[in-house]
Design an enzyme around this catalytic site. Structure first.
Site, short mmCIF file in Angstrom:
data_model
loop_
_atom_site.label_atom_id
_atom_site.label_comp_id
_atom_site.label_asym_id
_atom_site.label_seq_id
_atom_site.Cartn_x
_atom_site.Cartn_y
_atom_site.Cartn_z
N ASP A 977 0.85 -1.18 0.00
CA ASP A 977 0.00 0.00 0.00
C ASP A 977 0.89 1.24 0.00
O ASP A 977 2.11 1.15 0.20
CB ASP A 977 -0.89 -0.02 1.25
CG ASP A 977 -2.02 1.00 1.20
OD1 ASP A 977 -2.30 1.52 0.11
OD2 ASP A 977 -2.62 1.26 2.25
N GLU A 980 2.83 5.02 -3.99
CA GLU A 980 2.84 5.95 -5.13
C GLU A 980 4.15 6.73 -5.29
O GLU A 980 4.38 7.20 -6.42
CB GLU A 980 1.67 6.95 -4.99
CG GLU A 980 0.31 6.34 -5.19
CD GLU A 980 -0.15 5.48 -4.02
OE1 GLU A 980 -0.92 4.54 -4.23
OE2 GLU A 980 0.30 5.73 -2.88
N ASP A 1088 -9.18 2.91 -2.04
CA ASP A 1088 -10.04 3.28 -0.91
C ASP A 1088 -11.37 3.85 -1.39
O ASP A 1088 -11.60 5.06 -1.35
CB ASP A 1088 -9.32 4.29 -0.02
CG ASP A 1088 -8.04 3.71 0.56
OD1 ASP A 1088 -7.91 2.48 0.58
OD2 ASP A 1088 -7.17 4.49 1.00
#
Length: 1404
Positions: A977, A980, A1088
């Site tokens: 997670d 980025e 999300d």
């Protein structure tokens, strides 16, 4: 032509409307995120409406007391798509809103009635529904008690940065915006996947034996808990609360703060808590004088350096406190306002005009100006002007850091400072050398003031001049200025046109030689010519044009992107097309060389200029490669590539495999160039149709700006460009989307976690082609009527064309360039359960047990970051998730043939005692800042560093950390997670970095000349929630060039690390951030999302996109991650989720539990839908293998299967599993039926195959709550097995076949079998092809895998007549089988067919 980017002295900020019964506004306890620069803060770009003002209510979330708005929902109504789609509070990349918003009753007055308490609770719940991206990457909740069981954890220093968004119930998770708090503090209770500071548990530090007693004479702390008004900030402790003059007491009422104002709203005495070294002297020197001086305390002191009379802590404005200071603010009332109220606070967060929003009216001077003078001694204020209408408030944004007399007025929706208010202004006190001439030397005082300039006569200096610090050349100001009012730009009147334009000034030859032709831009003018994508909603959905323009003073145009922006605010910035230069000049083709495999040439601009945004690169190298008959490759880069290191290819390590070419025989394309001709990319099919054409458009290659623009049909069928939350078929009239990886909670129609610069178009005849721009820089994809464009921040043109001609051909050709999808193990096809917020291992174990008890399938149990010790990777919480308990838990899972996965974030804590950090420093594998030091950001554990996945030492480091972690408790896979890579700060957390404004021709990664549409705003800084763009990687790479492949490179390295640790098993990795080719290594989930019906529907196009992008193992968080699910929504989502390739229920911390067994109907629907999934597992697995070997899609979009069917081309509400099972989910609340479209072919009802029909046809299908319609497509043979409660049991059950005959009584299919685990099966596989024709089923194949289970049941659908007999032949054995027949369904049971040999079954 180019536009200068000189800073504007404007406080840009959109007006917003907020219903007063929804929220009140009060100052936050710390204005760290507000603008805080000398004077009024100056933006770097006039479009950056959030870089210097702070909005407490998003302009897209507009409410009106009398009329409902689509983007605000009630408790009994689902969230509409406008409520979540944009985070307008942060569109320009500013920090989180400064003001806490708190729901209260009718004008937020304090009430003591039960009815009032109920109203407050109701409004709070409404506010949560309307809150944009609540509980996620958007906004941080206010100071409330957590929902979950309190866990007291130590914290080094209190977090004092509030953001203050409203909440409807206690929330114990943070949301995504970064704040500038000390980076070495531990962070408590984070929300997974979001970038905001978490809420710490209120620390129980006793201040008094009776915490409910009154603390002073100004008010009481004992009154109805439901009437509390928040006085604290996120994470405030009891001592901090009391010391700032507030009341503190816990409460059980949902949504009510623990730190709150007294009953009168005034701060209470806080003298006792002030240490000697913190005391600031008041003026008084005697006790009597001290008592008379407001806000002062007395305690006798015998030390000279410690005052006896000192300020109450709550009264200290700021460290620069000046008891002689005096500030007056004036505001010019807009014509649509009846009056002006002021809501304000000082540097010590003392509230003026409160505590009730909208504050108090200020003085009307009678000339259109309204004025307020703060009491003497206040040296800095922040203000919000509003229309005094608590029921329908129109207001400015926060205007912060006002330190001198200042006048403000609105131009359109923009707040600007001005000088024409009749007030003495410090900005107009200037010496001769400080003055810059405004207007001509002959300008009158009246004309000068009208220009918002200063006027005072001074010998030897201009009398009319720009105020100190003012922007005297805003590029968005007008150039239409009377020559007598022009302000000369340049040294004298002899400035040439080129020199003038180079200075960013206006050029217009003057009618009089005494006045300049080169002059500064004039004042900003409001305009309704606002880019479609920049329009901010005004009023409410359904507003009339007259009310929009007359009452709200806004613009109305019914041709907006959506109904909520038909009425929109004026702006001072016109559409981008109005300010961009055209580029008529073309590159010339030189040194053209042609061969059978392609062409090379030099592209030369021949000294001409475009300079659309940056300096042109005059000479380019072109290479055109005919790589296969169906693949064309066009590569363009600077000829002097050493001079342009940021215009090179993507690093080779991102694609560590060879792209294989083939001998050219009959190419499906043509491309022609001529020596000395203009260069254009014109690609045609061999039949002559043009598929890509830059000739009528601009081809631009500048140092930091590339543009490719091609013609497309007026209503093209274009799919692709991701990652995006949107419809499957792209909007042909108004699509502008950035591709720039961003940690944000699934807003619609903008960039999110990954970047996939690939699209395909389906022509009217059903043929297809695809285009891939292999470039990792930030870019925009723009689709407008008749045009499609790539606009890129840098890199080069590395362009692939895939000629199809079928859609499946295009997908296969694309996969061969980016890499085939990974060979996945069998077990991830089972059902998965996770949530963020499992408090301990006991709860996790109970969830597994509950699935078993309720007889709902469960194969894999996941644990979010809750398991970590202080949120540090590769650790376990010794209290709640002790290693020994985890080991035992995992062992039990494995004994039951179940699996375990947990999360790993890339960010590594900088705790000096943390071994993972120490080893990384030793290996020197962390990303550096521009100075060569470690780049320090902030994620869940606090201050963090980021692994450099391009470093040659990183594989050894990363492998070792994962190996050591697995040795503690073996995970069967891992979940990446925040890769980025997400950062809670905007760039480096030190805050010491200053961004240099772009200067023409000078490479500037942090402030490039072209602003991509990042976060749906082209003024968002690229480091927004990211690293700085000049952060450095091994080999001289910088973040600017490779940001989009950070998560991809983590996937590449991690996949190899998994193989190094266990070279036998296939890795399973789930990654949030992806790039083209990531599917070769990882699976993906859609991030999300929200527990709304809209996001349930949007999950379908999301999954379909990733079938195209080469990551077929994909799914959405079932039942939603953010917000609370309810029984009906979760039931429908579990039904649909049973047919996601990656099927996982996952939700966020603080939300209601939503496991499949939580509601009776959900449990029933889950058992039914998952039973179908598990029965289809052999079919699922065969399709998953074929995605790896043959580029199949695990789900097939209807447009791709029926490309000439006009209805199918727009259908993203249904899909096929493989190509043979149609899913028609219910996506609407309250529905008990669903309308489905069935294209050409024969279709059978899964539940009752005696029901069949022919397409194309629309069908209204019964769909009671626990039922999802599923249909079998005629012409397909579907292998089945089970169903059981886990993969292991299912795989050890007898096989079956469903044979669905088409209208010609034919069908075909296949099955693939191996051990489902090994990365190298060593040839041990079985592949069987099934074919049905003339009443005979034939199975032929290769049998290298020893399959233990037999084929027992065959169901043949569509048999017109009852057969007289059924014969099974295998080898030399022929058996007449028993069967049943009813309504065209033939069922053969106990067939006992060996799966390791060919066979036939005949019915006649």
């Amino acid at each position: 032509m180019r536009i200068s980017a000189i800073n504007a002295l404007v406080i840009l900020g959109s007006l917003s409307l907020a219903s007063a019964n929804k929220c009140i506004v009060r100052p936050s306890a710390n204005k760290a995120n507000a603008v805080d620069a000398p004077g009024i803060s100056v933006p770097e770009n006039p479009q950056d409406t959030k870089a210097f003002t702070n909005v407490d209510t998003p302009v897209d979330n507009i409410t009106n007391n009398d009329k409902p708005a689509d983007n605000i929902t009630n408790n009994d109504k689902p969230v509409d798509n406008k409520s979540i789609k944009d985070d307008d509070n942060n569109e320009s990349g500013s920090e989180t809103d400064e003001n806490d918003l708190e729901t209260d009753g009718e004008e937020a007055s304090i009430s003591t009635t039960e009815d009032s308490a109920e109203e407050v609770t109701s409004n709070l719940e409404d506010e949560k529904d309307s809150d944009d991206e609540s509980n996620s990457e958007g906004d941080e909740p206010t100071n409330v008690e957590p929902v979950d069981k309190p866990t007291e954890k130590p914290i080094d220093e209190p977090i004092d940065e509030p953001t203050g968004e409203p909440v409807d119930e206690p929330i114990d998770e943070p949301t995504g915006e970064p704040v500038d708090e000390p980076i070495d503090e531990p962070i408590d209770e984070p929300t997974e996947g979001q970038t905001e500071n978490p809420i710490d548990e209120p620390t129980e530090i006793p201040v008094d034996d009776d915490p409910t007693k009154d603390f002073g004479d100004n008010g009481t702390c004992t009154f109805n808990d439901s009437d509390r008004v928040d006085c604290g900030f996120v994470g405030i402790t009891e001592v901090e609360c009391v010391n700032k003059g507030c009341c503190y007491k816990s409460t059980d009422i949902s949504g009510k703060p623990w730190c709150y104002y007294s009953s009168t709203g005034e701060l209470i005495n806080s003298c006792a808590g002030i240490e000697d070294e913190e005391k600031v002297a008041c003026k008084a020197t005697t006790e009597l004088e001290c008592a008379a001086e407001k806000g002062c305390c007395w305690k006798e002191s015998n030390k000279e350096d410690i005052p006896s009379c000192f300020y109450n802590r709550a009264s200290i404005p700021d460290p620069d406190y000046n008891p002689d200071a005096s500030i007056t603010v004036r505001f010019q009332k807009p014509k649509t306002w009846d009056s002006v109220c002021l809501w304000s606070w000082d540097g010590g967060n003392n509230l003026y005009g409160g505590p009730d929003w909208p504050g108090k009216p200020i003085e009307d001077l009678g000339n259109g100006w309204w004025s307020h003078t703060f009491e003497k001694g206040i040296s800095v204020v922040a203000v919000i002007f509003n229309n005094c209408d608590a029921g329908n408030t129109v207001k400015t944004n926060d205007i912060t850091n006002v330190r001198t007399n200042t006048c403000f007025k609105l131009i359109g929706s923009v707040v600007v400072t001005t000088t024409d208010c009749g007030l003495d202004l410090d900005m107009c006190v200037a010496d001769a050398e400080e003055r810059i001439q405004c207007g001509s030397s002959k300008i009158s005082k009246e004309d000068c003031i009208a220009q918002s300039c200063c006027y005072s006569e001074l010998a030897g200096a201009p009398s009319c001049f720009y105020g100190k610090g003012a922007d005297f050349n805003n590029p968005y100001g007008t150039c239409i200025i009377d020559h007598t009012l022009r302000s000369m730009c340049g040294k004298d009147l002899s400035v040439t046109k080129d020199e003038c334009l180079d200075m960013g000034c206006c050029w217009d030859p003057s009618e009089d030689n005494d006045y300049p032709s080169c002059f500064y831009h004039g004042t900003l003018s409001p305009t309704c010519s606002v880019d479609l994508y920049q329009r901010k909603s005004c009023g409410y959905v359904g507003i009339t044009p007259e009310e929009c323009t007359d009452k709200y003073g806004c613009c109305y145009n019914a041709n907006g992107l959506s109904e909520d922006t038909f009425c929109y605010f004026q702006d001072v910035i016109p559409s981008g097309a109005d300010i961009e230069a055209e580029c008529p000049n073309k590159y010339k083709v030189k040194n053209l060389k042609k061969s059978s495999t392609g062409m090379t040439a030099t592209l030369d601009l021949m000294g001409e200029k475009c300079e659309k945004f940056d300096v042109d690169i005059q000479k380019l190298d072109l290479k055109v490669s005919y790589e296969t008959d169906s693949r064309l490759h066009v590569h363009i880069q600077p000829q002097d590539i050493e001079k342009y290191p940021h215009n090179t290819d993507i690093p080779a390590a991102a694609f560590p495999f060879e792209i294989k070419n083939e001998e050219i025989s009959e190419p499906l394309y043509s491309i022609e160039l001529e020596e000395d001709g203009d260069f254009d990319i014109v690609v045609k099919r061999k039949t002559g149709e043009t598929i890509f054409n830059t000739k009528p458009n601009e081809f631009v290659f500048e140092q930091q700006f590339l543009q490719l623009k091609t013609d497309v049909p007026m209503n093209p069928n274009i799919y692709g460009f991701g990652e995006v939350v949107s419809s499957f078929k792209r909007n042909a009239n108004a699509t502008r989307q950035a591709m720039f990886a961003l940690d944000v909670a699934c807003p619609q129609d903008q960039n999110v976690y990954g970047s996939h610069p690939f699209y395909l178009e389906i022509a009217d005849d059903g043929s297809a082609y695809g285009v891939f721009l292999k470039n990792a820089h930030g870019m925009d994809f723009i689709l407008e009527p008749g045009k499609l464009a790539f606009r890129v921040n840098g890199g080069n043109i590395d362009l692939y064309f895939f000629m199809g001609p079928t859609v499946q051909d295009v997908i296969s050709q694309y996969y061969k360039v980016i890499g085939q999808p990974a060979l996945m193990p069998y077990w991830p096809l089972g059902f998965h359960q996770c949530r963020y917020g499992y408090p301990d291992i006991d709860k996790v174990e109970s969830v597994v047990a509950s699935y078993k008890k309720e007889k709902i399938p469960l194969d894999t149990m996941w644990i979010d970051i809750d398991y970590m010790d202080k949120y540090k990777d590769f650790t376990y919480d010794p209290v709640n998730f002790p290693v020994e308990r985890i080991k035992k838990f995992v062992d039990n899972l494995h004994k039951n043939h179940q699996y375990y996965i947990n999360m790993i974030d890339p960010a590594i804590s900088t705790d000096p005692d943390y071994p993972t950090f120490q080893r990384g420093v030793e290996k020197d594998i962390f990303v550096k800042n521009a100075s060569g030091d470690l780049f320090r950001g902030k994620v869940w554990p606090g201050e963090t560093v980021f692994p450099d996945f391009h470093h040659p030492n990183v594989l050894e480091y990363w492998t070792n950390e994962i190996r050591l972690f697995k040795e503690m408790a073996n995970t069967d896979g891992n979940w990446f997670d925040m890769n980025e890579a997400a950062n809670f700060c905007n760039g480096e957390c030190s805050g010491s970095k200053t961004t240099t404004n772009y200067k023409f021709g000078i490479f500037n990664p942090n402030n490039p000349p072209y602003g991509i549409f990042d976060h749906k705003n082209n003024a968002t800084p690229l480091n927004y929630k990211n690293m700085d763009m000049d952060a450095t990687y091994y080999g001289g790479l910088i973040e600017y060039d490779i940001h989009n492949i950070y998560g991809h490179m983590e996937s590449v390295v991690s996949y190899q690390a998994f193989l190094d640790i266990d070279p036998v098993k296939r890795p399973f990795i789930l990654s949030r951030s992806t790039f083209s080719g990531s599917g070769k290594y990882v699976a993906h989930w859609l991030g999300d999302n929200y527990s709304t019906w809209e996001y349930l529907a949007l999950s379908v196009p999301g999954m379909l996109n990733f079938q195209m992008f080469g990551i077929p193992m994909v799914g959405s968080d079932i039942c939603g991650f953010n917000n609370d699910a309810n029984e009906e929504l979760c039931t429908r989502w579990m039904e649909l989720g049973a047919f996601y390739p990656f099927s996982r229920n996952h939700n966020g911390k603080g939300q209601v539990s939503q496991e499949a067994y939580e509601w009776p109907s959900t449990a029933e629907a889950s058992r039914k839908a998952l039973a179908i999934r598990y029965e289809l597992l052999p079919y699922w697995y065969t399709n998953m293998i074929r995605s790896h070997t043959d580029s199949y899609m695990m789900l097939t979009p209807l447009p791709f299967e029926w490309p000439t069917d006009r209805v199918a081309l727009d259908n993203d509400k249904q899909f096929l599993v493989g190509r043979g099972i149609m899913i028609t989910p219910v996506l609407t609340e309250g529905a008990v039926s669903v309308k489905g479209y069935f294209p050409d072919g024969k279709w059978y009802d899964w539940y009752d195959p005696t029901v069949s029909f022919e397409g194309p046809v629309f069908k209204t299908l019964d769909a009671p709550l626990t039922h999802i319609p599923v249909h079998i497509r005629g012409g397909f043979v579907i292998p089945v097995q089970g169903p059981k409660l886990n993969i292991y049991e299912n795989r050890n059950s007898p096989f079956g076949l469903i044979v669905a005959l088409d209208a010609k009584n034919k069908a075909s299919g296949e099955i693939y079998l191996d051990d489902g685990v090994s990365i190298d099966i060593k040839g041990k596989k079985t592949e069987v092809k099934y074919n049905v024709e003339n009443g005979t089923l034939t199975a032929t194949g290769t049998y290298k895998y020893d399959e233990k289970q037999s084929l027992e049941t065959i169901r043949v659908l569509g048999v017109a007549e009852k057969p007289s007999k059924v014969v099974i032949e295998q080898g030399k054995k022929s058996t007449q089988a028993k069967f049943t027949y009813e309504s065209e369904v033939l069922i053969i049971e106990k067939a006992n067919i060996d799966m390791n040999a060919d066979f036939t079954v005949t019915w006649a």
